[in-house]
Structures are given as structure tokens and as C-alpha cells.
Motif scaffolding. Sequence first.
Motif, mmCIF file in Angstrom:
data_model
loop_
_atom_site.group_PDB
_atom_site.id
_atom_site.type_symbol
_atom_site.label_atom_id
_atom_site.label_comp_id
_atom_site.label_asym_id
_atom_site.label_seq_id
_atom_site.Cartn_x
_atom_site.Cartn_y
_atom_site.Cartn_z
ATOM 1 N N VAL A 156 -12.101 -26.311 -32.041
ATOM 2 C CA VAL A 156 -11.762 -25.049 -31.362
ATOM 3 C C VAL A 156 -12.624 -24.853 -30.118
ATOM 4 O O VAL A 156 -12.126 -24.535 -29.036
ATOM 5 C CB VAL A 156 -11.913 -23.859 -32.333
ATOM 6 C CG1 VAL A 156 -11.937 -22.536 -31.570
ATOM 7 C CG2 VAL A 156 -10.772 -23.844 -33.343
ATOM 8 N N PHE A 157 -13.930 -25.056 -30.257
ATOM 9 C CA PHE A 157 -14.828 -24.893 -29.112
ATOM 10 C C PHE A 157 -14.566 -25.961 -28.050
ATOM 11 O O PHE A 157 -14.583 -25.675 -26.852
ATOM 12 C CB PHE A 157 -16.292 -24.944 -29.565
ATOM 13 C CG PHE A 157 -16.662 -23.853 -30.525
ATOM 14 C CD1 PHE A 157 -16.101 -22.590 -30.417
ATOM 15 C CD2 PHE A 157 -17.569 -24.069 -31.554
ATOM 16 C CE1 PHE A 157 -16.431 -21.569 -31.290
ATOM 17 C CE2 PHE A 157 -17.913 -23.062 -32.435
ATOM 18 C CZ PHE A 157 -17.334 -21.811 -32.301
ATOM 19 N N PHE A 158 -14.318 -27.195 -28.485
ATOM 20 C CA PHE A 158 -14.040 -28.289 -27.551
ATOM 21 C C PHE A 158 -12.746 -28.020 -26.787
ATOM 22 O O PHE A 158 -12.678 -28.177 -25.559
ATOM 23 C CB PHE A 158 -13.945 -29.605 -28.335
ATOM 24 C CG PHE A 158 -13.746 -30.821 -27.480
ATOM 25 C CD1 PHE A 158 -14.714 -31.210 -26.558
ATOM 26 C CD2 PHE A 158 -12.596 -31.587 -27.600
ATOM 27 C CE1 PHE A 158 -14.529 -32.340 -25.768
ATOM 28 C CE2 PHE A 158 -12.408 -32.714 -26.830
ATOM 29 C CZ PHE A 158 -13.376 -33.090 -25.911
ATOM 30 N N THR A 159 -11.701 -27.591 -27.500
ATOM 31 C CA THR A 159 -10.417 -27.283 -26.861
ATOM 32 C C THR A 159 -10.569 -26.133 -25.875
ATOM 33 O O THR A 159 -10.053 -26.197 -24.746
ATOM 34 C CB THR A 159 -9.365 -26.915 -27.924
ATOM 35 O OG1 THR A 159 -9.217 -28.002 -28.840
ATOM 36 C CG2 THR A 159 -8.016 -26.624 -27.283
ATOM 37 N N SER A 160 -11.262 -25.083 -26.296
ATOM 38 C CA SER A 160 -11.448 -23.929 -25.416
ATOM 39 C C SER A 160 -12.173 -24.326 -24.134
ATOM 40 O O SER A 160 -11.823 -23.866 -23.037
ATOM 41 C CB SER A 160 -12.248 -22.841 -26.142
ATOM 42 O OG SER A 160 -11.572 -22.403 -27.312
ATOM 43 N N THR A 161 -13.170 -25.187 -24.241
ATOM 44 C CA THR A 161 -13.941 -25.602 -23.068
ATOM 45 C C THR A 161 -13.094 -26.430 -22.110
ATOM 46 O O THR A 161 -13.090 -26.185 -20.890
ATOM 47 C CB THR A 161 -15.174 -26.414 -23.515
ATOM 48 O OG1 THR A 161 -15.962 -25.620 -24.405
ATOM 49 C CG2 THR A 161 -16.014 -26.814 -22.314
ATOM 50 N N ILE A 162 -12.366 -27.409 -22.634
ATOM 51 C CA ILE A 162 -11.523 -28.252 -21.773
ATOM 52 C C ILE A 162 -10.442 -27.415 -21.098
ATOM 53 O O ILE A 162 -10.195 -27.544 -19.890
ATOM 54 C CB ILE A 162 -10.883 -29.390 -22.597
ATOM 55 C CG1 ILE A 162 -11.967 -30.296 -23.193
ATOM 56 C CG2 ILE A 162 -9.936 -30.208 -21.724
ATOM 57 C CD1 ILE A 162 -12.834 -30.998 -22.179
ATOM 58 N N PRO A 179 -4.428 -21.263 -9.241
ATOM 59 C CA PRO A 179 -5.096 -20.470 -8.198
ATOM 60 C C PRO A 179 -5.523 -19.099 -8.737
ATOM 61 O O PRO A 179 -4.745 -18.402 -9.387
ATOM 62 C CB PRO A 179 -4.011 -20.322 -7.122
ATOM 63 C CG PRO A 179 -3.060 -21.440 -7.368
ATOM 64 C CD PRO A 179 -3.069 -21.672 -8.852
ATOM 65 N N GLY A 180 -6.764 -18.724 -8.456
ATOM 66 C CA GLY A 180 -7.268 -17.413 -8.861
ATOM 67 C C GLY A 180 -7.788 -17.340 -10.274
ATOM 68 O O GLY A 180 -8.246 -16.288 -10.723
ATOM 69 N N PHE A 181 -7.717 -18.459 -11.015
ATOM 70 C CA PHE A 181 -8.186 -18.472 -12.401
ATOM 71 C C PHE A 181 -9.691 -18.718 -12.419
ATOM 72 O O PHE A 181 -10.180 -19.685 -11.837
ATOM 73 C CB PHE A 181 -7.468 -19.578 -13.185
ATOM 74 C CG PHE A 181 -6.844 -19.106 -14.468
ATOM 75 C CD1 PHE A 181 -5.754 -18.256 -14.447
ATOM 76 C CD2 PHE A 181 -7.335 -19.509 -15.702
ATOM 77 C CE1 PHE A 181 -5.158 -17.825 -15.625
ATOM 78 C CE2 PHE A 181 -6.756 -19.086 -16.880
ATOM 79 C CZ PHE A 181 -5.659 -18.234 -16.841
ATOM 80 N N THR A 182 -10.432 -17.840 -13.082
ATOM 81 C CA THR A 182 -11.881 -17.995 -13.208
ATOM 82 C C THR A 182 -12.217 -18.698 -14.519
ATOM 83 O O THR A 182 -11.357 -18.851 -15.401
ATOM 84 C CB THR A 182 -12.575 -16.635 -13.172
ATOM 85 O OG1 THR A 182 -12.150 -15.861 -14.318
ATOM 86 C CG2 THR A 182 -12.239 -15.889 -11.885
ATOM 87 N N LEU A 183 -13.486 -19.097 -14.656
ATOM 88 C CA LEU A 183 -13.904 -19.768 -15.889
ATOM 89 C C LEU A 183 -13.811 -18.847 -17.110
ATOM 90 O O LEU A 183 -13.337 -19.280 -18.170
ATOM 91 C CB LEU A 183 -15.326 -20.313 -15.723
ATOM 92 C CG LEU A 183 -15.756 -21.370 -16.757
ATOM 93 C CD1 LEU A 183 -14.845 -22.570 -16.708
ATOM 94 C CD2 LEU A 183 -17.204 -21.789 -16.505
ATOM 95 N N PRO A 184 -14.237 -17.574 -17.025
ATOM 96 C CA PRO A 184 -14.047 -16.686 -18.189
ATOM 97 C C PRO A 184 -12.577 -16.537 -18.583
ATOM 98 O O PRO A 184 -12.249 -16.503 -19.770
ATOM 99 C CB PRO A 184 -14.630 -15.355 -17.713
ATOM 100 C CG PRO A 184 -15.648 -15.727 -16.705
ATOM 101 C CD PRO A 184 -15.070 -16.914 -15.988
ATOM 102 N N LEU A 185 -11.668 -16.470 -17.578
ATOM 103 C CA LEU A 185 -10.241 -16.415 -17.901
ATOM 104 C C LEU A 185 -9.793 -17.700 -18.592
ATOM 105 O O LEU A 185 -8.948 -17.680 -19.489
ATOM 106 C CB LEU A 185 -9.417 -16.179 -16.635
ATOM 107 C CG LEU A 185 -9.432 -14.762 -16.053
ATOM 108 C CD1 LEU A 185 -8.707 -14.731 -14.708
ATOM 109 C CD2 LEU A 185 -8.788 -13.775 -17.017
ATOM 110 N N GLY A 186 -10.360 -18.825 -18.152
ATOM 111 C CA GLY A 186 -10.032 -20.097 -18.792
ATOM 112 C C GLY A 186 -10.464 -20.132 -20.242
ATOM 113 O O GLY A 186 -9.728 -20.611 -21.120
ATOM 114 N N PHE A 187 -11.678 -19.623 -20.518
ATOM 115 C CA PHE A 187 -12.133 -19.564 -21.910
ATOM 116 C C PHE A 187 -11.288 -18.579 -22.720
ATOM 117 O O PHE A 187 -11.053 -18.788 -23.919
ATOM 118 C CB PHE A 187 -13.606 -19.168 -21.969
ATOM 119 C CG PHE A 187 -14.542 -20.336 -21.866
ATOM 120 C CD1 PHE A 187 -14.756 -21.168 -22.947
ATOM 121 C CD2 PHE A 187 -15.211 -20.609 -20.679
ATOM 122 C CE1 PHE A 187 -15.607 -22.249 -22.863
ATOM 123 C CE2 PHE A 187 -16.075 -21.692 -20.580
ATOM 124 C CZ PHE A 187 -16.274 -22.514 -21.672
#
Length: 540
Positions: A97-103, A113-121
Motif C-alpha cells: 500500500v505504501f509502495f503503491t501510494s508513493t509510486i 499538469p497542476g498535480f502536486t505531490l500531496p495530491l499524488g499521495f
Amino acid sequence: MIDNALHENILLVLGLLFAMLLLVMLGQKLRISYPIFLVLAGLALSFVPGLPLIVIDPDLIFLIFLPPLLYQAAWETSWQDFWRWKRPITLLAFGLVFFTSTIVAYVSRAMIPGFTLPLGFLLGGIISPPDAVAATSVLKGVKVPRRVTSILEGESLINDASSLIVFRFALAAVVSGTFVLHDAATTFVLVSTLGLAIGLVVAYGFYLIHRYLPTTPSINTLLTFIAPYVMYLLAEEFHYSGVLAVVSGGLLLSHKSHRVFDADTRLQANSVWASVGFALNGLVFILIGLELPIAVQGLGDYSLKEAITYGLIISVIIILIRLVWMFPAAFVPRWLFRSIRTHETSPGWKGPVIIGWAGMRGVVSLASALSVPLLLSNGQEFPQRNLILFITFVVILVTLVFQGLTLPAIIRLTGIADQEERMPTDAQEAGIRLRLRRVALAHMDLHYSPDMQKNELIKALQQRMLAEAQRTGNLLEALDYDETKRQALQRYHQVLLDVLRVQREELFVLRHEDVFEEEMLRHQEAQLDLDEAKISHMPH
């Protein structure tokens, strides 16, 4: 008068239930797993002109649907199997779960475009947990090793908790604009540990109620429905993991159920839970398909083509991540620790492939996506909310339909057979029955030898166990009810119920010996329950 809105909502729910039942029957006719068929049917229904948009309140799923579904899954999970495969289950439910969320976080930030790292997580936390019901439903009727199904069931019990924790931290980071890894890690341990503790404490409280208060089968059954909501709500009230509270409490009560539930309670509760669980699961899957128009309407600045592309790319990525994860997780611990090689058979390549391909997303992912708030604390729109919802829908659709439909074919192509070191099903059933008869006969010889000399009915019971003769219920129906025979019948009931109790205790011992599969032990327990119910309902 009934309020018009309430009237319409009741009709809508009844209509969805009826449609769900018809679709499940049609899916069985076509031999398609019902979660897959219901999602596709809901998707098709969403295009019907004039059908009202159905907006799902995420609190409805988290509060009404999630606790009983998790509790049912925990209740049906073998604690022995869960503990036996705790290492691969933990690696999947937390590590993957953590590995998938990080990738997903880094890929989505680089791609969209416009996607930040917190939004990615946030997106990664939403789409990382596979759905429990989808995998087990697809695997029904397909012969796979018990190891595979045990690992998938155990993973599905706790991966929701880890993914929801990632989701909460990411959501807080988006809202506040800050994220401290050390604080998040500490909070994660606290949230998980205290969630587990609350679940165990509440479960023990319900155990005491079941055991020491004058309950009835109906009361006990209702208490089993109340318990998961109390566990979930109490944990969430203190901002701990309600999911882990329900799972831990459900496992504890399931483990102790033989001490507090009589035969009537087990028979009634199992029947009620089977029907309610089926209805809840069916409704959620058909609602997933009906959410498509809402997801499409909210895309805003993104074209439908762009959104579909993002969703398909991320779907392929999470499928590949799971497959890639499986082999190091399966073999690296074996290379590092000799004890694992000594006590566990090699998983080979077939088991990891099947577990890797069984990562279908579903209910929790949709509920998490819908629970993303519309506005930030400063009143601005939550960034990329509608795109996150649409990508989640595409991921659910791709993994559930594509992987779900192809999983049986992959199982057949691998040629995997039941490679467990346990004996075949028919041999297990014979072994359990032989063991129960032996302990019953030994108990009767020790405690009821005089009765077997004087009481023909008890003698007939002994002969039935020795020679598997005609059921004693037929003999009881032929009795004349004079006072002497009435006393003999009452004594017979007492002896038989005591023998059944001893056999049930032996089943508990067999569970701890980890020789027979939980499914076979449950089957024998059901047989004992039926025998006890028949005796309990006879005139005394």
C-alpha cells in the motif's frame, strides 16, 4: 403522509435491490462474478435516459456499509490461517500500500499538469487497496491453493486501514500545505495501535454480554450487528482507525464464538448475515457503475480523452506495481531467513502471479474518492477533486472488469493445483468425523457406562456412533410417551447434548492444532449445530 422525498428514496432503494437481485441471477446464468457484472450493469444503467443521478454520500459507505462488511469478513476469516501467513499479509497490506501510494504520487505529479505531490499521495491512498469481496467472489468455484485465498483474505482485512491512513495524511497535507514525515509515522503507529486496542476492548465487552446475560438467538444476532458499529464509531470518535477496530474485534469474537453461541444462534446469525452481507455488497457494486455520469460531469478543465488517458496509465501502473512487488516479497525473506525456508513450502511462481493479478479495486476506493471535500478550509475549491474521482472510477473499472474477467483464465493457464501440504477435502472430512466420534465414545465410556447398560436409547446412541446407524431422531419418533420412557428420553437428551458439547470442544482443539482447514471445521460445526437444534426442539 409520507414525505415525497422519503417515499422516492425508499422506492429507489427497493428498485435497486430488486434490480441487483435480477442482475446477480443473470450473472450466474452467464457465469460472470457478480461484482463485475453489477458494475457493468450499473454503468449501462447510467446511460438510460431519464434515470435520476444517484449521488452517494461517502459517509453512507463508511458508516453504514463498511463496518458490517469488514466485520463479516473478519468473522469468516480463519485466525489460524491469518496468523500462519502474517508475513506475506503484512507485506501486502502495509508495504505494498505504501509502495503503491508513493509510486502513484510521483508518477501523477510528473504526468498531470497542476498535480502536486500531496495530491499524488491522496490519489495513491485512494486506489491502493484491493477489494475483498471482488477477489473472493471471482475465486469462488476455481481451484486454487488455500495459501492463495488465505493471503488474499488476510490482506483485504487490513489494507483498507493502511490506505485510509495514507489518505488522511495526504488530505491533511493538501488542506494545510505542510507534511512532516516523522509526525506522520508517529501518528500512524498511534492510530493503528489504539484502533486495534479499542476493537479488542469493545469485543470483549460484547463477549461478556453474550456469555453472562440471558440472551436469545434473536438478541445475539442483533448484537452481532451492533458490535461493528460500536467498534468503528468509538475508534473514529477518538480519531483512531475504525477499520482496524472492527477487524480486531471481529477476529476476537469469531475466535470465542463457540463459547457463547448455542446452535440456534449460530444457525440464525449465519443465515441473517449471509443475506445482509450479500445485499450490502450488491448495492455498493451497482452504485459504483451508476456514479459514472457524476464523475464525467465534474472534469472541468480536462477533456474526457485526457482524463481517460490518465486513468488508464495509472491503472496499468498499479497492476504492474503489484506484480513486481510479489516476487521480492515472496522470495527475499526466504533467502534471508533459514527458518522461513524450513517451516514454509516454496510459493513457486504460480501463487505470486495469481495473488498479483487479484488486485481488483472497489468499494473503499470509491468511498475515499467521494469523501474528498469540495472546498478547502479557506473556501477555495479543492484542487483536482473531480479528476481524482474520475481516475478512481477508471481504475476500479479497469481492475475489476479486466482483471476480474481474466483471473479465472490465468488460473487455468498456470495450471496451479491445491499444493498445500494438507490432506484432500474428503479425507479431511473423514478425519474430523473420525476424531469427533472417538472423543464422543471415549467420553461416553468414561461418564455414561451405567446408562448404556440400562438405557436402550443411550445404547442406541453408542451403536450409531460405532456403526453410523440410523439417526436416533427416527427412533425418538417411534417412542410411546409413558412416564418411564419420558424419563429415559430426557436422560437421552441430556447425554446427547453433553456429547455434542464435548465434540464442539474438540473442534476448538483441532483449530489450534492447525491440521485441518477452517472451512472443513466450520462444516462439521454446522453439522453439530443441526443435531443439537433437532434435539433442542423435540418435546422433553
